[in-house]
Design a protein around this motif. Sequence first.
Motif, mmCIF file in Angstrom:
data_model
loop_
_atom_site.group_PDB
_atom_site.id
_atom_site.type_symbol
_atom_site.label_atom_id
_atom_site.label_comp_id
_atom_site.label_asym_id
_atom_site.label_seq_id
_atom_site.Cartn_x
_atom_site.Cartn_y
_atom_site.Cartn_z
ATOM 1 N N ASP A 153 -3.601 3.766 -11.018
ATOM 2 C CA ASP A 153 -4.579 2.677 -10.913
ATOM 3 C C ASP A 153 -3.902 1.313 -10.979
ATOM 4 N N LYS A 196 -3.184 -2.302 5.308
ATOM 5 C CA LYS A 196 -3.524 -1.178 4.437
ATOM 6 C C LYS A 196 -3.640 0.112 5.243
ATOM 7 N N ASP A 228 -3.156 -4.226 -4.112
ATOM 8 C CA ASP A 228 -4.283 -4.967 -3.548
ATOM 9 C C ASP A 228 -4.150 -6.463 -3.819
ATOM 10 N N ALA A 277 2.559 1.676 -3.401
ATOM 11 C CA ALA A 277 1.570 2.056 -4.411
ATOM 12 C C ALA A 277 1.240 3.537 -4.310
ATOM 13 N N ARG A 278 1.099 4.024 -3.082
ATOM 14 C CA ARG A 278 0.780 5.449 -2.872
ATOM 15 C C ARG A 278 1.938 6.347 -3.353
ATOM 16 N N ASP A 320 -1.285 3.346 4.674
ATOM 17 C CA ASP A 320 -1.830 4.686 4.435
ATOM 18 C C ASP A 320 -1.308 5.690 5.462
ATOM 19 N N GLN A 372 -2.248 0.620 -7.613
ATOM 20 C CA GLN A 372 -3.274 0.286 -6.614
ATOM 21 C C GLN A 372 -3.731 -1.151 -6.784
ATOM 22 N N GLU A 373 -3.980 -1.544 -8.024
ATOM 23 C CA GLU A 373 -4.451 -2.909 -8.299
ATOM 24 C C GLU A 373 -3.405 -3.948 -7.923
ATOM 25 N N ARG A 414 0.831 -1.201 0.000
ATOM 26 C CA ARG A 414 0.000 0.000 0.000
ATOM 27 C C ARG A 414 0.867 1.254 0.000
#
Length: 210
Positions: free
Chosen positions: A156, A184, A163, A144-145, A188, A159-160, A141
């Motif tokens: 996107d 997650k 996940d 990805a951020r 974050d 993010q995929e 997570r």
Amino acid sequence: MKLVSLMIFLSLFNTAYAQYDFLDAGDAIGPYPAKGSVEAKEEIEQMLYFQEHRTQADCDAADLQASANLETLFGGSLSDAEIKKVKKKLRLVTIKSGVEIYFTKREFKRPRPYLSHPEIKPCIELEKSTSYPSGHTTLARLYARLLAVIYPERADVFQELGDQAALNRVIGGVHHPSDIIAGKKLGDLLADEYLSDSKFKRELEKLGKK
């Protein structure tokens, strides 16, 4: 760990420790479902469902991510050159985040699902650390951020992939679903902390333009 590697790690850790304040993440992510609770029983049912329906290809994909890093989590979406420069930029972030994960896991001390429930049969490499929160998920997570800031046109995709990496830990049988949710949240929290530093965020944005 070899002495030289240990000395390098300690040097980098001391640098990271001096540069950042550490989070009190336990309160933020909250406790995992109590043993014997309805939520805990539902988690095991979910894991058994994945165990019954997973394929060898699912297990192989999850096993390839036994180590959580940019290559294993996002290698298909980043070139070798991109991985090299991003890893260099995120070196201290990775160290600090690893320490955050370690101390948060130590706070909760949740056993792995296959230790407390023998009916859970992992199909990937077993883990020696505790289960809550998922460290793989936290890093997936977080990365990805941060990658989304560097390469916003692929946000996107990152993010995929993040996940899916998290879900792979449940499919593989080494994490409860609530470990993933907590991971997650921690990812974050860390991303929000780093990106609140406007200088660091600008540096990430420039990195994608080089």
